[in-house]
Design a protein around this motif. Structure first.
Motif, PDB file in Angstrom:
ATOM      1  N   ASP A 116     -16.917  44.650 -44.439  1.00  0.00           N
ATOM      2  CA  ASP A 116     -15.892  45.569 -45.387  1.00  0.00           C
ATOM      3  C   ASP A 116     -15.410  46.772 -44.851  1.00  0.00           C
ATOM      4  O   ASP A 116     -14.018  46.892 -44.914  1.00  0.00           O
ATOM      5  CB  ASP A 116     -16.855  46.008 -46.712  1.00  0.00           C
ATOM      6  N   ARG A 117     -15.902  47.234 -43.559  1.00  0.00           N
ATOM      7  CA  ARG A 117     -15.226  48.107 -42.784  1.00  0.00           C
ATOM      8  C   ARG A 117     -15.140  47.906 -41.544  1.00  0.00           C
ATOM      9  O   ARG A 117     -14.764  48.742 -40.572  1.00  0.00           O
ATOM     10  CB  ARG A 117     -16.376  49.297 -43.037  1.00  0.00           C
ATOM     11  N   ASP A 118     -14.787  46.570 -41.276  1.00  0.00           N
ATOM     12  CA  ASP A 118     -14.676  46.206 -40.021  1.00  0.00           C
ATOM     13  C   ASP A 118     -12.957  45.811 -39.506  1.00  0.00           C
ATOM     14  O   ASP A 118     -12.302  45.706 -40.518  1.00  0.00           O
ATOM     15  CB  ASP A 118     -15.173  44.709 -39.613  1.00  0.00           C
ATOM     16  N   VAL A 119     -12.710  46.138 -38.435  1.00  0.00           N
ATOM     17  CA  VAL A 119     -11.195  45.929 -38.062  1.00  0.00           C
ATOM     18  C   VAL A 119     -11.089  44.848 -36.902  1.00  0.00           C
ATOM     19  O   VAL A 119     -11.700  44.944 -35.911  1.00  0.00           O
ATOM     20  CB  VAL A 119     -10.594  47.069 -37.542  1.00  0.00           C
ATOM     21  N   LEU A 120     -10.081  43.826 -36.857  1.00  0.00           N
ATOM     22  CA  LEU A 120      -9.942  42.920 -35.871  1.00  0.00           C
ATOM     23  C   LEU A 120      -8.889  43.379 -35.075  1.00  0.00           C
ATOM     24  O   LEU A 120      -7.709  43.626 -35.623  1.00  0.00           O
ATOM     25  CB  LEU A 120      -9.703  41.372 -36.398  1.00  0.00           C
ATOM     26  N   VAL A 121      -9.107  43.802 -33.727  1.00  0.00           N
ATOM     27  CA  VAL A 121      -8.206  44.257 -32.709  1.00  0.00           C
ATOM     28  C   VAL A 121      -7.590  43.230 -31.688  1.00  0.00           C
ATOM     29  O   VAL A 121      -8.697  42.486 -31.169  1.00  0.00           O
ATOM     30  CB  VAL A 121      -8.733  45.549 -32.227  1.00  0.00           C
ATOM     31  N   SER A 149     -12.092  44.586 -46.406  1.00  0.00           N
ATOM     32  CA  SER A 149     -11.642  45.065 -47.686  1.00  0.00           C
ATOM     33  C   SER A 149     -11.621  46.551 -48.085  1.00  0.00           C
ATOM     34  O   SER A 149     -11.114  47.001 -49.004  1.00  0.00           O
ATOM     35  CB  SER A 149     -12.501  44.155 -48.638  1.00  0.00           C
ATOM     36  N   HIS A 150     -12.535  47.189 -47.494  1.00  0.00           N
ATOM     37  CA  HIS A 150     -12.560  48.891 -47.839  1.00  0.00           C
ATOM     38  C   HIS A 150     -12.183  49.461 -46.534  1.00  0.00           C
ATOM     39  O   HIS A 150     -12.608  50.714 -46.410  1.00  0.00           O
ATOM     40  CB  HIS A 150     -14.303  48.856 -48.145  1.00  0.00           C
ATOM     41  N   PHE A 194      -6.952  52.419 -41.316  1.00  0.00           N
ATOM     42  CA  PHE A 194      -6.085  51.513 -40.400  1.00  0.00           C
ATOM     43  C   PHE A 194      -5.447  50.316 -41.471  1.00  0.00           C
ATOM     44  O   PHE A 194      -6.125  49.999 -42.289  1.00  0.00           O
ATOM     45  CB  PHE A 194      -6.891  50.984 -39.011  1.00  0.00           C
ATOM     46  N   LYS A 195      -4.203  50.140 -41.062  1.00  0.00           N
ATOM     47  CA  LYS A 195      -3.596  48.850 -41.523  1.00  0.00           C
ATOM     48  C   LYS A 195      -3.258  48.019 -40.494  1.00  0.00           C
ATOM     49  O   LYS A 195      -2.947  48.194 -39.133  1.00  0.00           O
ATOM     50  CB  LYS A 195      -2.396  49.164 -42.395  1.00  0.00           C
ATOM     51  N   VAL A 196      -2.916  46.597 -40.902  1.00  0.00           N
ATOM     52  CA  VAL A 196      -2.508  45.863 -39.868  1.00  0.00           C
ATOM     53  C   VAL A 196      -0.960  46.178 -39.212  1.00  0.00           C
ATOM     54  O   VAL A 196      -0.252  46.422 -39.853  1.00  0.00           O
ATOM     55  CB  VAL A 196      -2.219  44.337 -40.738  1.00  0.00           C
ATOM     56  N   GLY A 197      -1.182  45.868 -37.876  1.00  0.00           N
ATOM     57  CA  GLY A 197       0.048  46.280 -37.015  1.00  0.00           C
ATOM     58  C   GLY A 197      -0.133  47.672 -36.334  1.00  0.00           C
ATOM     59  O   GLY A 197       0.655  48.060 -35.656  1.00  0.00           O
ATOM     60  N   ASP A 198      -1.228  48.444 -36.957  1.00  0.00           N
ATOM     61  CA  ASP A 198      -1.467  49.886 -36.100  1.00  0.00           C
ATOM     62  C   ASP A 198      -1.993  49.653 -34.810  1.00  0.00           C
ATOM     63  O   ASP A 198      -2.450  48.660 -34.302  1.00  0.00           O
ATOM     64  CB  ASP A 198      -2.560  50.529 -36.671  1.00  0.00           C
ATOM     65  N   GLU A 248     -14.161  50.582 -38.198  1.00  0.00           N
ATOM     66  CA  GLU A 248     -13.080  51.257 -38.213  1.00  0.00           C
ATOM     67  C   GLU A 248     -13.216  52.726 -37.655  1.00  0.00           C
ATOM     68  O   GLU A 248     -12.451  53.593 -37.469  1.00  0.00           O
ATOM     69  CB  GLU A 248     -12.647  51.503 -39.809  1.00  0.00           C
ATOM     70  N   GLN A 249     -14.840  53.117 -37.886  1.00  0.00           N
ATOM     71  CA  GLN A 249     -15.056  54.646 -37.394  1.00  0.00           C
ATOM     72  C   GLN A 249     -15.027  54.657 -35.949  1.00  0.00           C
ATOM     73  O   GLN A 249     -15.017  55.943 -35.301  1.00  0.00           O
ATOM     74  CB  GLN A 249     -16.328  55.028 -37.844  1.00  0.00           C
ATOM     75  N   GLY A 250     -14.979  53.419 -35.313  1.00  0.00           N
ATOM     76  CA  GLY A 250     -14.954  53.568 -33.715  1.00  0.00           C
ATOM     77  C   GLY A 250     -13.654  52.915 -33.009  1.00  0.00           C
ATOM     78  O   GLY A 250     -13.647  52.929 -31.913  1.00  0.00           O
TER      79      GLY A 250
END
Length: 348
Positions: free
Chosen positions: A33-38, A80-81, A85-89, A129-131
């Motif tokens: 839920d709090r993850d970001v794929l970079v 989802s949570h 950040f948003k896609v493209g950042d 997302e915190q990292g």
């Protein structure tokens, strides 16, 4: 559709750079839920990265880890949570993923990317997302990939002790031409400080002067460079801040250069170790603060990035940039000290 697999390097064992192993296709974990794929566009190396596969790193690490603490890229997908950040950042990675603000503790010191936690030398990475932090808007991906460790370490050294934070008119001493030292030079000059730099090369001395160093001392020609540095300060009172990268082999000279109530920030030991080194009594005799530090927090990272934007500071990147497939060669190139400033690996 988000990618399902990634290419990446891992560290398998402690046999030196042969411990670096390339993997063609590794499944990307499902986002929490709090993850970001970079999508990682670039990574940069630090001395710490070189000694991990040699078994010489004194902090937390695990076998099979993806190396590299420093990286910059674009957000490909978010949980989802996620709300930071948003896609493209465009984002850069935080060295200790759990170090948000304040001091490190026994838990957050074990969250270092490329040591205990999978790092940046891969095509895609999943991060909490915190990292992550937003990249400074004035930098490209190669430049931004140099900030996570060296830049933040320099910033923490100069500003981490609030009561002794760098002020205009202070004198800063940097050692050599590695990433931390050059960032410290740039940050100090932007703040209106005087910078004394040490090096062993006439060519590097000229480059340091071009970057803004007010005085450069060749430590091979001037082995007692600590007293020389002190003689260059107003009233010969000594240096306010010293960025100590050499460790046990150089600390004696740093103590000779420091002013009363000055700060020596020990951030590395690239000079190796020696039995003949100062003791705690020397700190008392010189009436100074000697401080060890490990990079910095996300709050400091965000403060630093604002300063980078306002002052349009650009990291010094070595002219030779390695491809992702040349990661082993990049390690060797840096180990042989052929680089100047930060050494980068282009990934995407």
């Amino acid at each position: 559709m988000a990618p399902q697999t990634t290419q990446q390097w891992t560290i398998e064992g402690q046999s030196g750079f042969d411990s670096l192993v390339f993997h063609e296709s590794v499944p990307i974990p499902k986002l929490g839920d709090r993850d970001v794929l970079v999508k990682i566009h670039a990574a940069s190396l630090n001395y710490r990265d070189l000694i991990i596969p040699k078994g010489q790193y004194p902090f937390a690490q695990r076998d099979g880890v993806v190396p590299g603490s420093d990286g910059a890229g674009t957000v490909e997908a978010v949980g989802s949570h996620v709300n930071r950040f948003k896609v493209g950042d465009k984002v850069a990675t935080l060295f200790n993923q759990g170090h948000i603000a304040g001091s490190l503790d026994q838990q957050t010191v074990r969250t270092g990317l490329g040591g205990a936690v999978d790092g940046t030398i891969r095509q895609y990475g999943v991060f909490d997302e915190q990292g992550l932090v937003h990249m400074p808007s004035n930098l490209n991906f190669l430049e931004a990939s140099t900030l996570s460790c060296a830049a933040l370490t320099a910033w923490n050294a100069l500003y981490g002790l609030e009561s002794k934070a760098l002020k205009p008119g202070d004198v800063v001493l940097t050692q050599g031409t590695g990433g931390v030292s050059i960032f410290a030079l740039q940050f100090a000059k932007a703040a209106g400080a005087t910078v004394i730099a040490t090096t062993s090369s006439a060519d590097k001395a000229n480059t340091l002067k071009k970057l803004g160093a007010d005085h450069v001392i060749n430590y091979k020609e001037e082995p007692n460079w600590g007293e020389k540095a002190k003689s260059l300060t107003p009233g010969q009172c000594g240096v306010t801040h010293i960025i100590e990268v050499g460790g046990p082999t150089t600390i004696a000279q740093s103590l000779k250069a420091i002013q009363i109530d000055g700060v020596i920030s020990i951030i590395g030991f690239i000079g190796g170790t020696t039995k003949d080194q100062p003791t705690f009594l020397d700190c008392l005799v010189n009436i100074c603060t000697v401080r060890g530090l490990l990079v910095g927090s996300r709050l400091q990272f965000e403060q630093m990035n604002r300063a980078i934007e306002v002052n349009d500071i650009h990291p010094v990147v070595d002219g030779k940039v390695f491809d992702f497939s040349q990661t082993k060669e990049a390690y060797q190139y840096m180990w042989d000290q052929k680089h100047f400033g930060k050494l980068c690996i282009k990934i995407a």
